[in-house]
Design a protein around this motif. Structure first.
Motif, PDB file in Angstrom:
ATOM      1  N   PRO A  49       0.776  -1.081  -0.013  1.00 29.96           N
ATOM      2  CA  PRO A  49       0.017  -0.247   0.018  1.00 29.96           C
ATOM      3  C   PRO A  49       0.859   1.221   0.007  1.00 29.96           C
ATOM      4  CG  PRO A  49      -0.029  -1.303   2.126  1.00 29.96           C
ATOM      5  CD  PRO A  49       0.821  -2.047   1.160  1.00 29.96           C
ATOM      6  N   PRO A  50       0.234   2.185  -0.606  1.00 24.37           N
ATOM      7  CA  PRO A  50       1.173   3.427  -0.741  1.00 24.37           C
ATOM      8  C   PRO A  50       1.916   4.101   0.708  1.00 24.37           C
ATOM      9  CG  PRO A  50      -0.605   3.761  -2.190  1.00 24.37           C
ATOM     10  CD  PRO A  50      -0.791   2.586  -1.283  1.00 24.37           C
ATOM     11  N   GLY A  51       1.146   3.893   1.625  1.00 19.63           N
ATOM     12  CA  GLY A  51       1.454   4.387   2.819  1.00 19.63           C
ATOM     13  C   GLY A  51       2.783   3.578   3.511  1.00 19.63           C
ATOM     14  N   SER A  52       2.839   2.444   2.857  1.00 18.90           N
ATOM     15  CA  SER A  52       4.005   1.470   3.469  1.00 18.90           C
ATOM     16  C   SER A  52       5.287   1.584   2.692  1.00 18.90           C
ATOM     17  CB  SER A  52       3.487   0.059   3.564  1.00 18.90           C
ATOM     18  OG  SER A  52       3.626  -0.533   2.060  1.00 18.90           O
ATOM     19  N   ILE A  53       5.310   2.129   1.616  1.00 19.59           N
ATOM     20  CA  ILE A  53       6.805   2.413   0.887  1.00 19.59           C
ATOM     21  C   ILE A  53       7.477   3.217   1.612  1.00 19.59           C
ATOM     22  CG2 ILE A  53       7.651   2.914  -1.508  1.00 19.59           C
ATOM     23  CD1 ILE A  53       5.463   0.712  -1.612  1.00 19.59           C
ATOM     24  N   ASP A  54       9.088   2.427   1.936  1.00 15.25           N
ATOM     25  CA  ASP A  54       9.888   3.186   2.394  1.00 15.25           C
ATOM     26  C   ASP A  54      10.916   3.669   1.745  1.00 15.25           C
ATOM     27  OD1 ASP A  54       9.535   2.161   5.380  1.00 15.25           O
ATOM     28  OD2 ASP A  54       9.872  -0.015   4.130  1.00 15.25           O
ATOM     29  N   LEU A  55      10.993   3.514   0.531  1.00 14.34           N
ATOM     30  CA  LEU A  55      11.916   4.104  -0.595  1.00 14.34           C
ATOM     31  C   LEU A  55      11.349   3.792  -1.959  1.00 14.34           C
ATOM     32  CD1 LEU A  55      14.904   4.777  -0.643  1.00 14.34           C
ATOM     33  CD2 LEU A  55      15.495   2.520  -1.015  1.00 14.34           C
ATOM     34  N   VAL A  56      11.624   5.214  -2.865  1.00 15.72           N
ATOM     35  CA  VAL A  56      11.327   5.049  -4.240  1.00 15.72           C
ATOM     36  C   VAL A  56      12.555   5.079  -4.804  1.00 15.72           C
ATOM     37  CG1 VAL A  56      10.148   6.014  -6.038  1.00 15.72           C
ATOM     38  CG2 VAL A  56       9.017   5.616  -3.919  1.00 15.72           C
ATOM     39  N   VAL A  57      12.979   4.534  -5.939  1.00 15.22           N
ATOM     40  CA  VAL A  57      14.268   4.487  -6.808  1.00 15.22           C
ATOM     41  C   VAL A  57      14.022   5.016  -8.008  1.00 15.22           C
ATOM     42  CG1 VAL A  57      16.218   3.332  -7.573  1.00 15.22           C
ATOM     43  CG2 VAL A  57      15.578   2.713  -5.094  1.00 15.22           C
ATOM     44  N   LEU A  58      14.210   6.177  -8.738  1.00 14.28           N
ATOM     45  CA  LEU A  58      14.023   6.429  -9.803  1.00 14.28           C
ATOM     46  C   LEU A  58      15.362   6.364 -10.658  1.00 14.28           C
ATOM     47  CD1 LEU A  58      12.415   9.782  -8.767  1.00 14.28           C
ATOM     48  CD2 LEU A  58      11.220   7.763  -9.514  1.00 14.28           C
ATOM     49  N   THR A  59      15.173   5.464 -11.478  1.00 12.32           N
ATOM     50  CA  THR A  59      16.424   5.128 -12.420  1.00 12.32           C
ATOM     51  C   THR A  59      16.764   6.431 -13.227  1.00 12.32           C
ATOM     52  OG1 THR A  59      15.020   4.319 -14.436  1.00 12.32           O
ATOM     53  CG2 THR A  59      15.805   2.543 -12.515  1.00 12.32           C
ATOM     54  N   HIS A  60      15.721   7.288 -13.663  1.00 15.71           N
ATOM     55  CA  HIS A  60      15.973   8.350 -14.349  1.00 15.71           C
ATOM     56  C   HIS A  60      14.899   9.066 -14.641  1.00 15.71           C
ATOM     57  CE1 HIS A  60      14.447   5.598 -17.555  1.00 15.71           C
ATOM     58  NE2 HIS A  60      14.346   6.670 -18.419  1.00 15.71           N
ATOM     59  N   LEU A  61      14.669  10.406 -14.731  1.00 17.31           N
ATOM     60  CA  LEU A  61      13.640  11.153 -14.841  1.00 17.31           C
ATOM     61  C   LEU A  61      12.959  11.348 -16.047  1.00 17.31           C
ATOM     62  CD1 LEU A  61      15.226  14.070 -12.237  1.00 17.31           C
ATOM     63  CD2 LEU A  61      13.781  11.760 -11.771  1.00 17.31           C
ATOM     64  N   HIS A  62      12.547  10.180 -16.555  1.00 14.55           N
ATOM     65  CA  HIS A  62      11.803  10.389 -17.957  1.00 14.55           C
ATOM     66  C   HIS A  62      10.333  10.250 -17.639  1.00 14.55           C
ATOM     67  CE1 HIS A  62      14.829   9.919 -21.454  1.00 14.55           C
ATOM     68  NE2 HIS A  62      14.722  10.965 -20.851  1.00 14.55           N
TER      69      HIS A  62
END
Length: 293
Positions: free
Chosen positions: A105-118
């Motif tokens: 669930p969205p509130g449980s996410i600890d870390l978002v990794v963005l490989t690039h900003l496209h």
């Protein structure tokens, strides 16, 4: 249908589907992947190429459990956003429902990794709420390579890119959640078992994501490899590569480092079965699929 899952030691990786990309995406994105080129690699069919030798491509994220953390690698296109690409404009998918069904669930996410900003990698960074775009994952640290952030912060953006930064990147920054990190040539481990690997060329600060545990490893490609046809033909460039020559060199080096190692390769735009093991094939490589568990 449950989200496909793979295991790397005690790390689990779930593919969270967003949408299949339309058939015209392939000729636009990889113009060198002509029907003749695709036909010359019969192993691409039926999973990765259609009977007419067109490319199959998809948009999805990878949701990872590692070291007690819930991690999301890339966030797709997003819903309800003004986009120049008609296939992405005001998209309406069940992405968040699928993410939650997989145990994220969205509130449980600890870390978002963005490989690039496209556009197709940052869209679910935010959602529309009470008249504004707000972070979808309010507890998360959103990690991006410092070189990537520096490049786009200084670039002169066209109208479409200004829009994507306005609705999908700046709200994360404004809420204090964006975390640019240094990624040296040797990579950087951001949490135990999760390492960012520099793969420049498509964009200056693009990264792949290596997952390692108990002697096993996997690599999430980002857009260093858009489609399995590039495994056999690493010289095939994307029309949106910022530095095509560097992208080709990066891809060649990365593929050579993976072939025959037992590393599970997870393609950021590979349609199902999405994952596999790289092995030499003629002058290039091919993917031996690894179906989800």
């Amino acid at each position: 249908m449950p989200a496909p899952v793979w295991t790397i030691g005690d790390i689990t990786v779930h593919r969270i589907d967003e949408t299949e990309l339309p058939p015209e995406t392939g000729p636009w994105l990889l113009p060198g992947a002509t029907p003749d080129v695709v036909a010359a690699a019969p192993w691409l069919r039926p999973d990765f190429a259609r009977p007419d030798h067109g490319l199959r491509l998809a948009s999805h994220s990878f949701a990872v459990r590692a070291g007690g953390l819930r991690i999301l690698v890339d966030t797709g296109i997003g819903n309800g956003k003004d986009r120049a690409n008609p296939a992405w404009n005001h998209l309406n998918t069940d992405y968040l429902t699928r993410l939650e069904a997989a145990g994220f669930p969205p509130g449980s996410i600890d870390l978002v990794v963005l490989t690039h900003l496209h556009t197709d990698h940052v869209g679910w960074n935010t959602r529309y709420h009470e008249g504004a775009w707000v972070p979808t994952f309010p507890r998360a640290r959103y990690v991006v390579a410092r070189d990537e952030w520096a490049y786009w912060s200084a670039a002169e953006l066209d109208a479409a890119r200004r829009q994507l930064f306005r609705d999908s990147v700046h709200p994360v920054y404004d809420h204090g959640l964006l975390d640019p990190v240094d990624v040296p040539a040797t990579g950087t481990e951001i949490v135990p078992g999760v390492t960012l690997v520099p793969t420049p060329g498509h964009t200056p600060g693009q990264v792949a994501v290596r997952l390692s545990d108990a002697g096993k490893s996997a690599l999430i490609t980002g857009d260093c490899v858009h489609h399995p046809v590039q495994l056999g033909r690493p010289d095939l460039s994307s029309c949106v590569d910022i530095d095509p020559a560097q992208a080709v060199a990066t891809r060649r080096d990365l593929l050579a480092s993976l072939a025959g190692t037992g590393t599970l390769v997870l393609g950021s735009h590979f349609p199902p079965p999405t994952a596999g093991y790289l092995r030499p094939d003629g002058t290039g490589y091919r993917l031996d699929p690894a179906p989800a568990e």
